[in-house]
Design an enzyme around this catalytic site. Structure first.
Site, PDB file in Angstrom:
ATOM      1  CE  LYS A  72      18.733  31.616 -20.106  1.00  0.00           C
ATOM      2  NZ  LYS A  72      18.971  30.374 -20.861  1.00  0.00           N
ATOM      3  CB  SER A 148      15.308  28.612 -20.932  1.00  0.00           C
ATOM      4  OG  SER A 148      16.841  28.636 -21.177  1.00  0.00           O
ATOM      5  CB  SER A 172      18.116  27.442 -23.796  1.00  0.00           C
ATOM      6  OG  SER A 172      16.927  26.774 -22.936  1.00  0.00           O
TER       7      SER A 172
HETATM    8  N1  GLN Z   1      13.807  23.135 -23.489  1.00  0.00           N
HETATM    9  C1  GLN Z   1      14.881  22.329 -22.725  1.00  0.00           C
HETATM   10  C2  GLN Z   1      14.653  22.236 -21.263  1.00  0.00           C
HETATM   11  O1  GLN Z   1      13.431  22.503 -20.914  1.00  0.00           O
HETATM   12  C3  GLN Z   1      16.067  23.143 -22.886  1.00  0.00           C
HETATM   13  C4  GLN Z   1      16.370  24.295 -21.900  1.00  0.00           C
HETATM   14  C5  GLN Z   1      17.889  24.883 -21.971  1.00  0.00           C
HETATM   15  O2  GLN Z   1      18.544  24.722 -23.003  1.00  0.00           O
HETATM   16  N2  GLN Z   1      18.350  25.499 -21.166  1.00  0.00           N
HETATM   17  O3  GLN Z   1      15.318  21.735 -20.466  1.00  0.00           O
END
Ligand code: GLN
Length: 468
Positions: A72, A148, A172
């Site tokens: 990532k 994400s 994410s």
């Molecule tokens: N969807 C969550 C957010 O927008 C989690 C994002 C993540 O785990 N990086 O913060």
């Protein structure tokens, strides 16, 4: 079957038998990316030359010897760009060091290869917040891959590379794994070092694997786990061999279904699949019990105070001086900061910084931030009580399968609400895994298995039983 389409475990067997070389796998991954990633958009960049050079000297006797792993684009890899999906860092930053997970992957013989797309600074759940490109769901083009870590999940689902690393602050890893039909594991907080992961919410963030199957997740977790003097929040806990006892089965295990997770907002097909998985586990000898996690309804509000608060502080380093593209010809220092941040950050990141700065500001700190910390403790205690009664908890990962790209555009609250089943594990520091179930009208659906802190062996076993 192409090499990039095979599991790490299958590739290992062929490598050690001398049937294929590390170069064959990397070359196949390069070919798959160039042939098909134009349509998918999983990777932001990749560096074939350095991966091929590493393949040449790969030590095949090591546990991940010669296996390419996608990364990532918020995890530092020496000499590679690290954009975090942001215009702020695009073309402005090359990693001067390896994150600890990368050092560990290399020590296990793996080849970090390719930079996977993500929501900007990992803020989002669809990868639509990437400032750099859209990623398609390989299982259902036109639909989001989740986020994400959408690029990491899509790369594995599209069989461009056998496995990837993602990061999980509120879901994410698990949610994109669920939406793309792959396995995604969020380790317990502290199991894996965060050194070299660009921080979003430091008390929530964890790095973890996205793979084709549970055994591969265990194999990757073996390599990346362990205490790290460079991350004071990493745990001084022994690291078992997570691949051992994977097939031990679930006989005698108690698995909890939290009643608060099966409310009206959940898609009937998703609910049915989770219930079917519970029945399957029951038929294999597990006891399914209803449990209560009474503070679930406060989890979203709590997370969306704590995560932005930490983000607003963490992202202050992006100022156009220490990090990030700098504005041209500022009149003074203040304008340099303001204009660089205005041009560099996308709207979701700005929203989080504003929210976070607000809840930390004097006068509001007690009403929001301190209160959220107290509720966080209650959420953690809910899990502690539940894990006195059950070995693991099974839930949906997301309330519905992957929506169409653009379906929730301009509606951040809709995205936030869809995080309901994943964020509590981050608030409590628990581990969780998403394992694919039967797709719903062609759209993948995952089962979430949550375990107590350092309970990875248990959730891997349950995951294996679901998969088998
Ligand atoms: N969807 C969550 C957010 O927008 C989690 C994002 C993540 O785990 N990086 O913060």
């Amino acid at each position: 079957m192409s090499l990039a389409a095979q599991s790490l475990t299958a590739l290992r067997r062929q490598l050690t038998a001398g049937e294929i070389s590390a170069r064959d796998i990397v070359e196949d991954s390069i070919a798959q990316i160039s042939a098909r990633d134009g349509d998918i958009g999983a990777f932001l960049s990749h560096d074939p030359e350095s991966a091929l050079a590493e393949a040449e000297k790969a030590d095949l006797t090591l546990p991940l010897g010669g296996l390419p792993i996608g990364i990532k684009d918020n995890i530092n890899v020496l000499g590679q760009p690290c954009t975090c999906g942001s215009k702020f860092l695009q073309g402005a930053y090359t990693s001067p060091y390896d994150a600890t997970v990368i050092t560990k992957l290399r020590a296990a013989g793996a080849i970090p290869f390719g930079r996977a797309n993500l929501d900007e600074f990992a803020m989002g759940s669809s990868t639509e917040n990437s400032a750099l490109q859209i990623t398609q769901n390989p299982a259902a083009p036109g639909h989001i891959p989740g986020g994400s870590s959408g690029g990491s999940a899509a790369a594995v689902a599209a069989q461009l590379i056998p496995a990837t690393l993602g990061s999980d602050t509120g879901g994410s890893i698990r949610q994109p794994a669920s939406h793309c039909g792959v396995v995604g594991l969020k380790p317990s907080y502290g199991r894996v070092s965060r050194y070299g992961l660009v921080a979003f919410g430091s008390s929530l963030d964890q790095i973890g694997p996205l793979t084709q199957n549970v055994e591969d997740a265990a194999l990757l977790l073996n390599a990346i786990s362990g205490e790290d003097p460079r991350d004071s929040t990493s745990l001084d806990a022994s690291v078992p061999d997570f691949t051992e006892g994977l097939d031990a089965g679930v006989t005698g295990m108690k698995l909890g279904l939290p009643k608060e997770y099966f409310t009206d907002g959940i898609d009937a097909g998703v609910r049915e699949r989770v219930e079917t998985a519970a029945k399957k586990l029951e038929s294999q000898g597990a006891e399914i019990v209803e449990i209560s996690l009474p503070h679930t309804e406060y989890a979203i509000a709590t997370y969306y105070i704590i995560a932005p608060a930490e983000a607003s502080s963490n992202l202050s380093r992006f100022d156009g001086v220490r990090y990030g593209n700098r504005t041209e010809n500022p009149a003074d220092m203040l304008e340099l900061y303001q204009n660089s941040r205005e041009a560099g950050f996308g709207s979701e990141v700005k929203r989080r910084i504003i929210l976070g700065t607000y809840v930390l500001s004097s006068g509001y700190y007690d009403a929001y931030y301190r209160q959220a910390q107290k509720v966080r403790t209650l959420i953690r205690q809910d899990f502690e009580k539940a894990f006195e009664k059950v070995d693991a908890i099974i839930t949906p990962v997301a309330p519905e399968p992957a929506p169409k790209i653009g379906a929730a555009a301009g509606d951040p609250l809709k995205h936030y609400l869809a995080d309901i089943f994943t964020i509590s594990a981050n608030l409590a520091g628990n581990c969780g895994i998403s394992v694919p179930l039967e797709p719903l009208n062609g759209l993948p659906v995952g089962l979430q298995i949550l375990g107590p802190q350092l309970g990875e062996q248990t959730i891997l076993k349950v995951g294996r039983a679901v998969e088998g």
